[in-house]
Design an enzyme around this catalytic site. Sequence first.
Site, mmCIF file in Angstrom:
data_model
loop_
_atom_site.group_PDB
_atom_site.id
_atom_site.type_symbol
_atom_site.label_atom_id
_atom_site.label_comp_id
_atom_site.label_asym_id
_atom_site.label_seq_id
_atom_site.Cartn_x
_atom_site.Cartn_y
_atom_site.Cartn_z
ATOM 1 C CB SER A 25 -0.991 0.225 1.034
ATOM 2 O OG SER A 25 -0.318 -0.283 2.321
ATOM 3 C CG HIS B 53 -3.051 -0.425 -2.833
ATOM 4 N ND1 HIS B 53 -3.517 0.775 -2.370
ATOM 5 C CD2 HIS B 53 -3.215 -1.283 -1.519
ATOM 6 C CE1 HIS B 53 -3.622 0.808 -1.121
ATOM 7 N NE2 HIS B 53 -3.830 -0.355 -0.612
ATOM 8 C CD GLU C 237 -4.639 3.720 -4.950
ATOM 9 O OE1 GLU C 237 -4.811 5.012 -4.571
ATOM 10 O OE2 GLU C 237 -3.619 3.073 -3.988
ATOM 11 C CG ASN D 92 -3.437 4.260 1.958
ATOM 12 O OD1 ASN D 92 -4.525 4.404 2.032
ATOM 13 N ND2 ASN D 92 -2.992 3.231 2.043
#
Length: 715
Positions: A422, A443, A455, A493
Amino acid sequence: MYNNELEHHPQVSDHAVHLERSGNILIATIHNPPVNAVGHAVRTGLLAALQQAQTDPKIHALLLIGSGNHFAAGADIREFNKPRQAPLLRDVCNQIEASNKPVIAAIAGNALGGGLEIAMAAHYRLAVRGSQLGLPEVKLGLLPGAGGSQRSTRLIGAAAALELMLSGHPLTAEQAIGLGLVDRLGRNARVDGLAYTHELLAKQCGVRRSSKKVTKLADPAAQQAAIAAARAKLPTQFRGLLSPALIIDCVEVACEQPFATGCQYEAAQFQRCQASPQHQALLHAFQAERAVAKLPNLVGGTIRSFTQVGVIGGGTMGAGIAVVMLDADLYVTLLERDKPSLFAGLSRIEDIYRQRVSKKRLSVTVAAARLAKLRGTVQYQILDTADLVVEAVYEDLAAKQAVFRELDAHCKPDAILASNTSYLDISAIAAVTSRPQSVIGLHFFSPAPVMRLLEVVIPPQASAGVIVSAFALARRLGKIPVRTGICDGFIGNRIMSVYRRAAEAMLEDGASPYQIDDAVRGFGFAMGPFQISDVAGGDIAWATRKRRAVHRSPQERYVQIADRLCEQGWFGQKTGRGWYHYESGSRSGQPEAAVLEIVARERERVGIIPRSFSAEEIVRRYLAAMINEGANLVEEGIALRPLDVDVVLLAGYGFPRHHGGPLHYADRIGLPKVLEDIVTFAAEDPLFWRPSPLLIRLVEQRQTFASLNVLHSSH
Ligand code: 3H9
């Protein structure tokens, strides 16, 4: 045989509606690939079909069908922001119903929105088993605008019509016949539609107008009860949304007023919805979710086929990813470092299927068939036939590199090697292999079987074939793939860490965590940042903060309140205490006085005199942080377009869909306003509130984020 009687009449055949005769029946086939959207050409073609049927004495009935896999998927959404062009769908539907010769709709595939409105205007309906009938306008912030709310209420009653329009979920043909929405089931729209039409003609059934049907409205008290029940759910299920409230109003009018009055009312409400920012936002979300899967800058590359997948690591994430693959009918080999971990991983996967069976989401047979495609191993050589391997071990570069060395040694040359990291640098992982062109990041978000965002992290060395294959795989998995370049946290993130910091700064400056969560929920998020932290586990973000500590500038404002909570072992739901406290086993938390004491002590320690925040200011700061970082990601080329940022936040972070994503929202409120806010906030913390160069440029050029979506999509 009816098929042999077909005659083609090219002189009356419109491009989007093909006309042909089968004896005394005129067949009109809607043909507007890919989904037979009811655009201007289709509407004109349908009127031509009606005209032909009315004027030709040899024609006794009109049969409507769709070409390909759809009857018709609704009004053409590409026409929504253009001036309306006659004939309007509403008028086409009314003319269909007014026909003196029977009109029969034979549905195969999707009859959605305006497509179902056409079918409801017809006098009889046949649906092929498994086809889908729905009024999903609510998902676009609309309501049926071609008589659909009025006809559906008359055909199936208020309760069923409300369910159909408020949920937006389609009914299967089998459910539709149970409700009386269709009259007949079939196997083939053309063949069974013709047979049904012949039968109706033979029985001299004549026309049957949906607007005149009253049997389902015979019990006014029952209709009113259904309407009241739907209204009661508005504040919880549809808080702040316009179209659901208006759908209920339309159904009420359908129950009480003549059809023509109802249609007028519906048309006015449709226009209100169409003019609303909510519709624009939901339309943007719909189109952006499709646009992300297109890669305008990519040249070449052949899509590979997938049959066998390896998953490395059977923790929560690895087990979830394995389930996603099994659900897509792929063979999965789970690899773990030792037998106990392998058994634990396999039983996690089995547990997910067991739960689905116990919740009646899956049959025992289907669950067993999926699990039959799963095997486990502790040996990398077993993965030599895998087409794709997804690594999901813990977030440690050395550990991941060790896995990739093994994969490089054992996997076949054309296997795709993916990491579920991540935040780690995929290039550094790819570098330990002899085939960096085959390495990519996939991801997934937790829980992987539920979350739709994927992702796709693309290192510079990745080959075009690997990239297009990853996007094709995502579609097969039912995920929404968003391309992202490499940076700490990728798109999602990275933005989250910034808006979390904005929330923590507000906390230290005087807002309580409960007030912040409340304000954020008020904007439409399902949860606020502190609730999310409690669900995800405070220890996860704590580990990230510790990892980043070495790179943190001494000038950066670092709020330590969350660390104080973690030092107490308060990690959220799993420890029964976090920002909230949780009664044993409960998932809904209560505000915690001890947390407020810690917050107060921390403010005192750093010498902050708390000030008050309004909900409006909290949301403004939270979103400004999100928008600014989104702009940075586009500027840096990590996100391809603003719409990619929007989709990540919508599909992975609970951004309220009716606001369309942070960058769409920024366009709506105006970029000068956002920039002005950021400049104002910068007076107190210039390092954190640094306006994105892209935002500054767009404001200077009087442009919007949307202008960049268009530029990139037309490549
Ligand atoms: C309405 O009907 C209003 C009326 O009540 C009143 C009017 C007065 N128009 O989703 P996919 C495109 S509101 C134009 O990937 P799937 C889509 O953009 C409408 N284009 O395929 C994509 O294009 P591209 C109510 C449309 O197989 C391509 O088709 N109807 C439309 O996964 C393939 O789409 C709806 O809300 C459209 N209406 O799913 C239904 N729909 O390839 C919306 C799709 O260039 N549509 N496209 O990216 C869907 O739910 C799904 O597309 C469907 C197919 C289930 C049909």
